[in-house]
Design a protein around this motif. Structure first.
Motif, PDB file in Angstrom:
ATOM      1  N   MET A   6       0.914  -0.997  -0.405  1.00  0.00           N
ATOM      2  CA  MET A   6      -0.038  -0.220  -0.300  1.00  0.00           C
ATOM      3  C   MET A   6       1.071   1.351  -0.206  1.00  0.00           C
ATOM      4  O   MET A   6       0.464   2.239  -0.622  1.00  0.00           O
ATOM      5  CB  MET A   6      -0.946   0.022   0.819  1.00  0.00           C
ATOM      6  N   LEU A   7       2.032   2.266   0.424  1.00  0.00           N
ATOM      7  CA  LEU A   7       2.621   2.466   0.902  1.00  0.00           C
ATOM      8  C   LEU A   7       3.647   2.758  -0.423  1.00  0.00           C
ATOM      9  O   LEU A   7       3.218   4.314  -1.429  1.00  0.00           O
ATOM     10  CB  LEU A   7       4.102   2.082   1.657  1.00  0.00           C
ATOM     11  N   HIS A  57       0.457   4.003  -3.271  1.00  0.00           N
ATOM     12  CA  HIS A  57       0.353   5.273  -2.645  1.00  0.00           C
ATOM     13  C   HIS A  57       1.670   6.576  -3.145  1.00  0.00           C
ATOM     14  O   HIS A  57       1.364   7.190  -3.989  1.00  0.00           O
ATOM     15  CB  HIS A  57       0.493   5.250  -1.098  1.00  0.00           C
ATOM     16  N   LEU A  58       3.316   6.188  -3.124  1.00  0.00           N
ATOM     17  CA  LEU A  58       4.315   7.177  -3.411  1.00  0.00           C
ATOM     18  C   LEU A  58       4.400   6.974  -4.897  1.00  0.00           C
ATOM     19  O   LEU A  58       4.400   7.643  -4.985  1.00  0.00           O
ATOM     20  CB  LEU A  58       5.464   6.219  -3.002  1.00  0.00           C
ATOM     21  N   GLY A 101       1.631   6.935  -6.870  1.00  0.00           N
ATOM     22  CA  GLY A 101       0.377   7.079  -7.653  1.00  0.00           C
ATOM     23  C   GLY A 101       0.093   8.575  -7.330  1.00  0.00           C
ATOM     24  O   GLY A 101       0.630   9.569  -8.101  1.00  0.00           O
ATOM     25  N   GLN A 102       0.745   8.893  -6.124  1.00  0.00           N
ATOM     26  CA  GLN A 102       1.851  10.777  -6.093  1.00  0.00           C
ATOM     27  C   GLN A 102       2.708  10.958  -7.309  1.00  0.00           C
ATOM     28  O   GLN A 102       2.671  12.495  -7.261  1.00  0.00           O
ATOM     29  CB  GLN A 102       1.923  10.757  -4.278  1.00  0.00           C
ATOM     30  N   ALA A 148       4.780  13.041   1.198  1.00  0.00           N
ATOM     31  CA  ALA A 148       3.976  11.759   0.993  1.00  0.00           C
ATOM     32  C   ALA A 148       4.858  10.845   2.192  1.00  0.00           C
ATOM     33  O   ALA A 148       4.223   9.894   2.525  1.00  0.00           O
ATOM     34  CB  ALA A 148       3.898  11.327  -0.323  1.00  0.00           C
ATOM     35  N   SER A 150       2.407   8.853   5.280  1.00  0.00           N
ATOM     36  CA  SER A 150       2.231   7.695   5.321  1.00  0.00           C
ATOM     37  C   SER A 150       3.119   7.596   6.261  1.00  0.00           C
ATOM     38  O   SER A 150       2.633   6.047   6.373  1.00  0.00           O
ATOM     39  CB  SER A 150       2.166   7.556   3.843  1.00  0.00           C
TER      40      SER A 150
END
Length: 170
Positions: A24-25, A28-29, A31-32, A121, A125
């Motif tokens: 997930m991390l 997330h990174l 996607g950012q 981010a 996170s």
């Protein structure tokens, strides 16, 4: 599967939680960076490594090693970054098959523009949700895992490159 050591219930829970959290991390990174800077995390990591190298230049083989990437995967990424004007490849004057990757001024600008959002981010996170003691423990645990895997990963990378039949020498 004689001799297989199965995970205990507790180990299974820890493994699954760790796997989900790291996945997930990274997602997330990724996607950012894609959303805010139009670059994948892999490209960001290559730009960071080059930005920290002397003269912002590394031999492709060393760049692949520092990025924990196969040479062919890195070569593909560098080709895309060349098309963006972020990296320039040049031949090695002493080895006709070798080449260097050099961070261009445009690449440095792209990195400088992407860095604040990426750092925020990472901070929000990962570090902001942990206590200082947990950050220290995470650092220690991560180092132990990395140190245990580095020799195996290097061997796997070498084997993959042999299997790819990569005739290009970096």
């Amino acid at each position: 599967m004689a001799g297989t050591r199965w995970l205990s219930e507790h180990e299974q829970r820890v493994w699954r939680t760790f796997n989900a959290a790291t996945g997930m991390l990274l997602a997330h990174l990724e996607g950012q960076l894609q959303r805010d800077s139009g670059m994948p995390l892999t490209y960001y990591e290559v730009l960071v490594v080059l930005s920290e190298a002397p003269d912002r230049t590394l031999r492709m083989s060393e760049l692949a090693e520092r990025c924990h990437s196969s040479r062919s995967r890195l070569s593909h990424a560098v080709a895309r970054m060349e098309a963006n004007g972020w990296v320039r490849r040049r031949s090695c004057p002493t080895d006709k098959r070798g080449s260097f990757a050099e961070l261009t001024p445009q690449g440095m600008t792209a990195l400088a523009e992407a860095a604040p959002g990426h750092v925020e981010a990472v901070r929000s996170s990962l570090f902001d949700v942990l206590t200082p003691e947990q950050v220290s423990a995470l650092g220690e645990i991560s180092a132990v895992i990395r140190n245990g895997l580095e020799p195996q990963c290097a061997k796997a990378r070498e084997a993959a490159e042999r299997d790819e039949g990569d005739a290009t020498r970096f």
